[in-house]
Structure formats: structure tokens, C-alpha cells
Write a protein that holds these residues in place. Sequence first.
Motif, short mmCIF file in Angstrom:
data_model
loop_
_atom_site.label_atom_id
_atom_site.label_comp_id
_atom_site.label_asym_id
_atom_site.label_seq_id
_atom_site.Cartn_x
_atom_site.Cartn_y
_atom_site.Cartn_z
N ARG A 39 -4.57 8.07 5.84
CA ARG A 39 -3.43 7.04 5.21
C ARG A 39 -2.31 6.67 6.07
O ARG A 39 -1.49 6.10 5.75
CB ARG A 39 -2.94 8.02 4.24
CG ARG A 39 -3.86 8.29 2.95
CD ARG A 39 -3.38 8.90 1.94
NE ARG A 39 -4.35 9.47 1.02
CZ ARG A 39 -4.79 8.50 -0.05
NH1 ARG A 39 -4.44 7.23 0.01
NH2 ARG A 39 -5.82 9.16 -0.79
N ARG A 40 -2.25 7.24 7.50
CA ARG A 40 -1.37 6.75 8.52
C ARG A 40 -1.81 5.39 9.20
O ARG A 40 -1.55 5.19 10.18
CB ARG A 40 -1.01 7.83 9.19
CG ARG A 40 -0.32 8.90 8.45
CD ARG A 40 0.82 9.60 9.37
NE ARG A 40 1.73 8.85 9.66
CZ ARG A 40 2.62 9.02 10.96
NH1 ARG A 40 1.92 10.01 11.71
NH2 ARG A 40 3.38 8.18 11.24
N THR A 41 -2.83 4.86 8.68
CA THR A 41 -3.64 3.82 9.46
C THR A 41 -3.12 2.42 8.72
O THR A 41 -2.53 2.49 7.67
CB THR A 41 -5.13 3.91 9.52
OG1 THR A 41 -5.50 3.63 7.95
CG2 THR A 41 -5.61 5.11 9.83
N ARG A 73 -0.70 1.04 5.25
CA ARG A 73 0.53 0.84 5.63
C ARG A 73 1.18 -0.82 5.51
O ARG A 73 0.23 -1.66 5.30
CB ARG A 73 0.86 0.99 7.18
CG ARG A 73 0.20 2.29 7.59
CD ARG A 73 1.18 3.44 7.16
NE ARG A 73 2.28 3.56 8.06
CZ ARG A 73 2.45 4.32 9.17
NH1 ARG A 73 1.16 4.82 9.64
NH2 ARG A 73 3.24 4.30 9.85
N ASN A 74 2.49 -0.74 5.19
CA ASN A 74 3.04 -2.20 5.03
C ASN A 74 3.84 -2.65 6.18
O ASN A 74 3.97 -1.98 7.31
CB ASN A 74 3.87 -1.92 3.77
CG ASN A 74 3.23 -1.35 2.33
OD1 ASN A 74 2.23 -2.08 2.14
ND2 ASN A 74 3.72 -0.30 1.98
N GLU A 81 -1.64 8.85 14.11
CA GLU A 81 -2.13 7.28 13.96
C GLU A 81 -3.05 6.91 14.76
O GLU A 81 -3.90 5.93 14.59
CB GLU A 81 -0.89 6.62 14.15
CG GLU A 81 0.41 6.57 13.19
CD GLU A 81 1.39 5.46 13.56
OE1 GLU A 81 2.45 5.00 12.83
OE2 GLU A 81 1.73 5.55 14.94
N ASP A 132 4.94 -1.85 9.91
CA ASP A 132 3.86 -0.84 10.89
C ASP A 132 2.70 -1.27 10.63
O ASP A 132 1.66 -1.30 11.70
CB ASP A 132 3.95 0.42 10.13
CG ASP A 132 5.24 1.45 10.64
OD1 ASP A 132 5.83 1.17 11.64
OD2 ASP A 132 5.56 2.23 9.72
N HIS A 133 2.17 -2.01 9.58
CA HIS A 133 0.64 -2.86 9.42
C HIS A 133 0.59 -3.49 10.51
O HIS A 133 -0.60 -3.22 11.22
CB HIS A 133 0.68 -3.37 8.11
CG HIS A 133 -0.39 -4.18 7.94
ND1 HIS A 133 -0.44 -5.53 8.24
CD2 HIS A 133 -1.74 -3.55 7.50
CE1 HIS A 133 -2.03 -5.85 7.92
NE2 HIS A 133 -2.46 -4.79 7.49
N LYS A 162 0.90 -1.28 0.01
CA LYS A 162 0.08 -0.01 -0.15
C LYS A 162 0.99 1.35 0.01
O LYS A 162 1.59 1.30 0.67
CB LYS A 162 -0.90 -0.08 1.24
CG LYS A 162 -1.80 -1.28 1.30
CD LYS A 162 -2.98 -1.30 0.40
CE LYS A 162 -3.81 -0.30 0.58
NZ LYS A 162 -5.11 -0.77 -0.47
#
Length: 403
Positions: free
Chosen positions: A87-89, A93-94, A233, A97-98, A62
Motif C-alpha cells: 500500500r506504500r507503492t 498513492r496520490n 517503498e 508521491d504517485h 487512492k
Amino acid sequence: MTAPPRELLLAALLADHGQAGPYDAFRRLREAHPALLTQSGVLVLSRYDDCAAALRDRRLGKVDESLGFGLTDIPEELQRQAMHRFRRTMLFRNPPDHQRLRRLVADVFTPHHVQDLRARIVLQIDRLLDGIADKPVADIIAELALPLPVNVIGDLLGVPAEARSAAAPLVRALVASLEPSANTADLTRACEAEDQLAQYFSELIAAKRADPSDDLLSRLAAARGDDTLDDDECVGTAILLFAAGFETTTNLIGNGVAALLSHPDQMALLRQRPDLAATAVDELLRYDAPVQTNGRTVLEATRLAGIDLRPGQVVLTLLGAANRDPDRFPNPDVLDITRTGTVPLSFGAGIHFCLGAPLARLEGIELFPRLVSRFPRLTLASEPIWRTGMSFRGLSSLKVVSR
């Protein structure tokens, strides 16, 4: 004569499909160009196996693949501004961080934990059905499909009941920016909606941090205190959980009721066989999916559907087309609630498989049999009104006569 590839793609993604849905356009695209590489380098997939492989491929991830898919002329700066917290969720995220973001809340949405919510969900369903029974004409969307999941996710998060109805339309404005057909006005409204949601959830999370309760927002507030989440976040995750908790489920319920009303034999069968509820939900998800598209960005050079891809290219999977692929589902345009082995891609696949899928399915499993049993004469009162846009396919109004 087959239409040019771009014409087929635009017909599938940008047309107002209404009640019929995009499925005929998807079929034409899938038959003529099942793996279509656009001039801007976007790979559009419409076969089940290709879509499933792309969604599960760890070499894809993503990034900014939802920014127009190269189909609009919206300034990129405005596209990036829209939903910058969203977009910081985990949705965008990959790893790693995901996993960090998902792990904070994942246990609440496991099938085992979700089953503990069954009694509360049934109580809410029965209360809403009582309200419909008292009216000569009822709107399934406004009086059932929207309030049920909004209240279920609101209770889980700890969002006060009086704030939920005001937040819901802001979510609708926010997710509209994910549509391939989104224009400058849509993105401007999305920016304004995100700012309002962010302000509300920032204040609510601060209150939870000062006075925690047994809810998800209190957990997020505590995680922020341990530096597990930064401010954006934390707020973005709160917005995501609230939005995802009802947006797709509202569409599942609305699209499902519309499908059953247009297939009275299947509605009668479900009334006679409530034990078919689980397979019926899977079939309704397949037949008219609440989410029709899902994007990925190539992170490492790879090959998909016979096409070599380089890092930075976008892959757009057409979930609605995959769910009607005759190579995966015999007689795919037929609604059959007895269909077994149905694994639609409506909730995605891979590490980004929808976190709330067990909860959405449970709400549908409990709702549909109760609805058709409670109202055996359920019929349309007027033509359904479908929302504009295709990525999130759903109704804005579905008026019925219940008696």
C-alpha cells in the motif's frame, strides 16, 4: 421483477461465476442500477462512460478503498495489516508521491522501450511452444500463460530464474486479499505471503546495491541510496513490479486462449489474418478482462453519475461491466477480433493506468498468432478450471490437446 439492488450487487461481486464470467450479473446490475449507492456509502458504477470518468477524475484518489467495499465483516485492523508495504507503492498513492514513485521506473515500460524487448519475448514464446508440442496434453496456464510473463518481468527486474517459480504463488496469495469476497483466512495468508516476499526482495535489493547490474532492481537500490525511496517503498515497489508484471498478463493469455477455443471461427480468422493480432488483443481484453474491478476514494466533494459524493466515500468501478456496455460497444457479448476503435478499461484509466500495459499487450500480440498457427488443431482436453474470486479473473488450469 427486478431483484433488490443489494442482491444484484452480491450476485455480481461474490458469486462463483466460472467459465461464463460475471457478465450476465453485470448486465442485470447495469440495466437496473447503473449507479448504485450502497447502504455503506459505496458508489458502484457499471456503465463505460461513468467508469471512465471516475478513473480519470483527479478529485478521486487512492486510500483504503480496496478494504472489502463494505461487503465483509473482516476486522479492519487485519485488512490494514494485509499488504501494508504494497500500500506504500504507486498503486495506492496520490500525487505528488504517485509521480515520484512512478517516475523511477516509467521509462522502462514505454511503448518505445518495450518494442526493444520484442525479439527476446518471441524467443521465449517459441521455446515454450516447443515444450507444448512435445506433450499429448498441455496446460496452457502452467506451461505458457504463467512462465512467459514471469520470465519477462523477472529478466527486467533482475530476479534470478531459480527464484521466480517460488515467488509466483506468494504473489497469488497476496493479491487474493484485494477480492471483494476475501475472508479472514485469505487476508492472513496475504500477510504471510507479503512478509516472505518482503524478506526475499529486501535481501535481493541489498545484493543489487552492493553489486548493481543493468536491471530495474538495481535502479531501485540506487534510488534508495539517494533517499528517494524509504525501505518499505523500495521493497513494496519491487513486489508490485514483479506481481503486476505477470498477474494480469497470465490472465490475459489464459482468458484469451479460452475465449478463442470457445469461438473457433475467431481462432481460424486469427490464424488466417495474423495482422489482426493487435485488434484481437484489445478485443480479448474487452471480452474477458483480466482485472474486473477498480476502486477510488473521494478526496474532494464531487458529483458522479448524478450522485453527490463527499470526501471519504468509495467509488467501485466494474471494468468488466463497462467493457460490455452496449452504449459503447455494439453487440458487446459477441467476440469479434475485427472490432476497431476498441478502448477497453481493462488496464484502468487516468494517472493510475497500468504501467505495464504496453508490455502485456506486446506479449499477447506476439503470442496469440504464433499459438494458433503452430497448433491448428488446438482443442480443449478437459473443462477449464477457473480461479475463485472475481476482481482478478483468470484460470488455474486450461488443458489442451495441441495435435
